[in-house]
Design an enzyme around this catalytic site. Structure first.
Site, PDB file in Angstrom:
ATOM      1  CE  LYS A 156      92.353  90.684 -14.404  1.00 18.27           C
ATOM      2  NZ  LYS A 156      93.559  90.058 -14.909  1.00 18.27           N
ATOM      3  CE  LYS A 216      85.932  85.630 -14.890  1.00 18.19           C
ATOM      4  NZ  LYS A 216      86.843  86.154 -14.068  1.00 18.19           N
TER       5      LYS A 216
END
Ligand code: NAD
Length: 295
Positions: A168, A236
């Site tokens: 990811k 983030k």
């Protein structure tokens, strides 16, 4: 019928929980806010009054939360209240370290743990067309297949615990970098007198083509940045990517630059806009900050 506790019913979690109800599962959800709980009840699921209540006596526990701290917090409830043998699937995007921590602590309690971050955005969640990258044991992956099948189209076991989050991170690196370059390409064409819309059509059909050009070129040209995936969340993710690269002792200069551009977008007040708003940073860097969609 499988009993499922689902914690985190936001932009992504809400439609995902709905698909699991549609697939015939008995879904009990929890979120700190009321919106997702109301939607789940309307879809035929049940609302719990706490995370502890949602995860107690379930076959499968799922989390879809913003970041590491939220997963850590809810996972402590899972450790305390879920039965041994429960399959725990975390779909959130968090650090590989926290994913491995859930696996280590979960295993001590007899839980079976998978990290399964997703790609495909809100549209992918709504259409049950997510790409799901899974880290964990093969037997647990196989046990979770019906869940993945109800939510996604491309599903792969990519390694042991934490590996899903590593993949990811790579995904977000490519997505962020691609947005940064598409933004610069738009700026270049607009300011050299070329027809940027037609130019992007050509780019989309050639070697420069990408899903981002396919799905986002029109909204970017119109300077329409309704999220989608917020700059704040990509910021983030860039933190996760840089931390992972440091740990792996690899150099990712393009990633570092992309992280700075996304940080700039946030500092300029665009944190709640879609990540394609990197175009506004490109505009500002070239003194074109006033451009408002008519160019
Ligand atoms: P979101 O903020 O819409 O949803 C998160 C939900 O978690 C919220 O409803 C929030 O109230 C809830 N929550 C927070 N703390 C909680 C707690 N302690 N207990 C219970 N509920 C709690 O975020 P999202 O867009 O759904 O993203 C979720 C995750 O998926 C993130 O890690 C994100 O990076 C990732 N992701 C998002 C997208 C996207 O396009 N939005 C795409 C792929 C991956």
């Amino acid at each position: 019928m499988t009993t499922i506790g689902f914690v985190g019913l936001g932009i992504m979690g809400s439609p995902m929980a709905g698909h699991l109800v549609e697939a015939g599962h008995d879904v009990t959800g929890y979120d700190v806010g009321p919106t997702g709980l109301d939607k789940l009840k309307a879809a035929g699921g049940a609302a719990a009054a706490s995370a502890a209540e949602a995860v107690r006596d379930k076959d499968i526990v799922i989390t879809m939360l913003p970041q590491d701290e939220h997963v850590e917090q809810v996972f402590r409830d899972v450790l305390e209240h879920a039965n041994p043998g429960t399959l725990y699937i975390d779909f959130s995007t968090i650090t590989p370290q926290t994913a491995r921590w859930t696996a280590q602590e979960g295993t001590k309690k007899g839980l079976r743990v998978l990290d399964a971050p997703v790609s495909g955005g809100e549209t992918g969640a709504v259409n049950a067309a997510l790409s799901i990258m899974v880290g964990g044991a093969e037997a647990d992956f196989e046990a979770a297949r019906p869940i993945f099948g109800a939510l996604g189209k491309t599903v792969a076991l990519v390694g042991g615990n934490g590996a899903g989050q590593c993949v990811k991170a790579a995904n977000q690196l490519v997505v962020g970098g691609t947005y940064a370059l598409v933004a610069e390409a738009i700026l270049l064409m607009e300011n050299l007198g070329a027809d940027a819309a037609k130019g992007l059509d050509v780019l989309a059909g050639g070697l420069a083509g990408s899903k981002i050009l396919e799905l986002k070129r029109e909204s970017m040209l119109a300077r329409n940045f309704v999220p989608g995936f917020r700059i704040d969340l990509h910021h983030k993710d860039m933190g996760i990517i840089l931390q992972a690269a440091r740990q792996a002792e690899v150099s990712i200069p393009m990633g570092a630059l992309t992280a700075q551009l996304i940080a700039a977008a946030r500092a300029m007040g665009y944190g709640s806009l879609d990540h394609s708003a990197l175009l506004l940073v490109a505009d500002a860097l070239s003194g074109r900050a006033e451009t408002d969609g008519e160019s």
